[in-house]
Design an enzyme around this catalytic site. Sequence first.
Site, PDB file in Angstrom:
ATOM      1  N   HIS A 308      44.524 -11.682  21.223  1.00  0.00           N
ATOM      2  CA  HIS A 308      43.273 -10.960  21.471  1.00  0.00           C
ATOM      3  C   HIS A 308      43.120 -10.759  22.973  1.00  0.00           C
ATOM      4  O   HIS A 308      43.499 -11.630  23.753  1.00  0.00           O
ATOM      5  CB  HIS A 308      42.079 -11.758  20.933  1.00  0.00           C
ATOM      6  CG  HIS A 308      40.865 -10.920  20.744  1.00  0.00           C
ATOM      7  ND1 HIS A 308      39.986 -10.660  21.766  1.00  0.00           N
ATOM      8  CD2 HIS A 308      40.411 -10.256  19.660  1.00  0.00           C
ATOM      9  CE1 HIS A 308      39.033  -9.874  21.303  1.00  0.00           C
ATOM     10  NE2 HIS A 308      39.265  -9.608  20.036  1.00  0.00           N
ATOM     11  N   ASP A 366      41.276 -10.802  11.978  1.00  0.00           N
ATOM     12  CA  ASP A 366      41.990 -10.036  10.957  1.00  0.00           C
ATOM     13  C   ASP A 366      43.035 -10.838  10.204  1.00  0.00           C
ATOM     14  O   ASP A 366      43.605 -10.354   9.230  1.00  0.00           O
ATOM     15  CB  ASP A 366      42.673  -8.820  11.600  1.00  0.00           C
ATOM     16  CG  ASP A 366      41.645  -7.835  12.095  1.00  0.00           C
ATOM     17  OD1 ASP A 366      40.635  -7.658  11.394  1.00  0.00           O
ATOM     18  OD2 ASP A 366      41.836  -7.254  13.175  1.00  0.00           O
TER      19      ASP A 366
END
Length: 431
Positions: A308, A366
């Site tokens: 991320h 996710d």
Amino acid sequence: MADDKKTAKLSFGDKELELPMMSPTAGPDVIDIRKLYAQGDVFTYDPGFTSTAATDSSITFIDGDKGELLHRGYPIDQLAEKSHFLEVCYLLLYGELPSATELEDFESRVTNHTMLHEQMVYFYRGFRRDAHPMAIMTGVVGAMSAFYHDSTDINDPWQREVASIRLIAKMPTIAAWAYKFSIGQPFIYPRNDLDYASNFLRMCFAVPAEDYEVNPILSRAMDRIFTLHADHEQNASTSTVRLASSSGANPFACIAAGIACLWGPAHGGANQACLEMLREIGTPDRIPEFIARAKDKDDPFRLMGFGHRVYKNFDPRARVMKQSADEVLDLLGVENNPTLQVAKVLEQAAIDDPYFAERKLYPNVDFYSGIILDAMGFPTSMFTPIFALARTVGWISQWKEMIEDPAMKIGRPRQLYTGAPMRDYVDVENR
Ligand code: CMC
């Protein structure tokens, strides 16, 4: 916000500049470079905005090192456990948790806007049956500006409010209908006696011949997925919405721009890509092969659902999502789901691998969401539309904050030009 005491000194060539600094309520200080070009005749260079605050905002805060996500100060894990999506929507939009009456009023306003203009049915019918639901959503949400003229004036606070409620209320209907259209089933109209998540599940899975009994545990899990995706400060799609709105474009056009940006596999499209990757891996014995590919710089493959831009620790949403995956699969009696087994072994293998540890790559939101959505019966193509549905409130809250800021300016980044310097046109016969 401005801190009179702190300044930053910048010297280059024969220039020496003293730049003001600003202190946030949480997170690193910022150097205010708004006068840099005027005073120093230079730009800053920051592709990907890795060190640039494009705005001030009081909605969401992420501490990427600690793995913390706060909405209006409240930690996401507390909201996911104790609150529910529409209450979080209220919090994001208006800044405080609602009283019981305020919540009831808000829920009733959202509930009374769930239907779509009937003529929009023809708009859906114009798409090919095999269109991706994200393509349909981008088109349909953009088309809302052609159906709801009375809420496109961004200078009218009442119209802004109606547009906000309409978008939150209609998005489940828009996403469910995109799905129904893609599988050739009739559209199911919203039912206002159901809560937000149950209504969405029913619009996706009921058929006129047979109603759909909403399982409260699945509805709670759906609601939690919405809550976990509600906002995430200045990410790519939110920044897209802000940039589009900075020109004064209407809210429906701006949210359509956000949906288009979210679709990419590095952003909201990662949930679909992640489940497809887990299925391709298939069995735990193939994990080393895929880890090796993710580490190979000559191979474009990346571990989807890992890494991320902001989190350099566990994504707090991933922890809640993992727990939800266990609960949902247990409820559905599929606790030995092979994809979940692969996900768990892969997560541990990556965490134990120095490549991922050194780069601080951890599972993101996710990684587990696709497993839950798959178990609920959603095809992978619906994963990103569900993300878009949930993120709509974040986009609108950020849009509202920007429009209501008297200092708002059109977004206009600068560039480091690397093309040809000025030269004279050459006639074709002389080239
Ligand atoms: N698999 C393998 N290597 C990775 C991965 C990954 N998933 N993510 C980053 N890296 C490596 C990357 O190759 C680079 O290595 P090196 O320093 O040796 O060149 C290093 O880690 C830093 O990566 P980066 O590309 O500079 O980081 P970024 O901040 O630009 O990218 C990201 C962030 C999310 C785009 C990236 O981690 C990624 O592509 N992840 C997979 C896609 C994904 O899961 N996206 C969902 C994000 S969460 C949902 C959302 O908010 O939209």
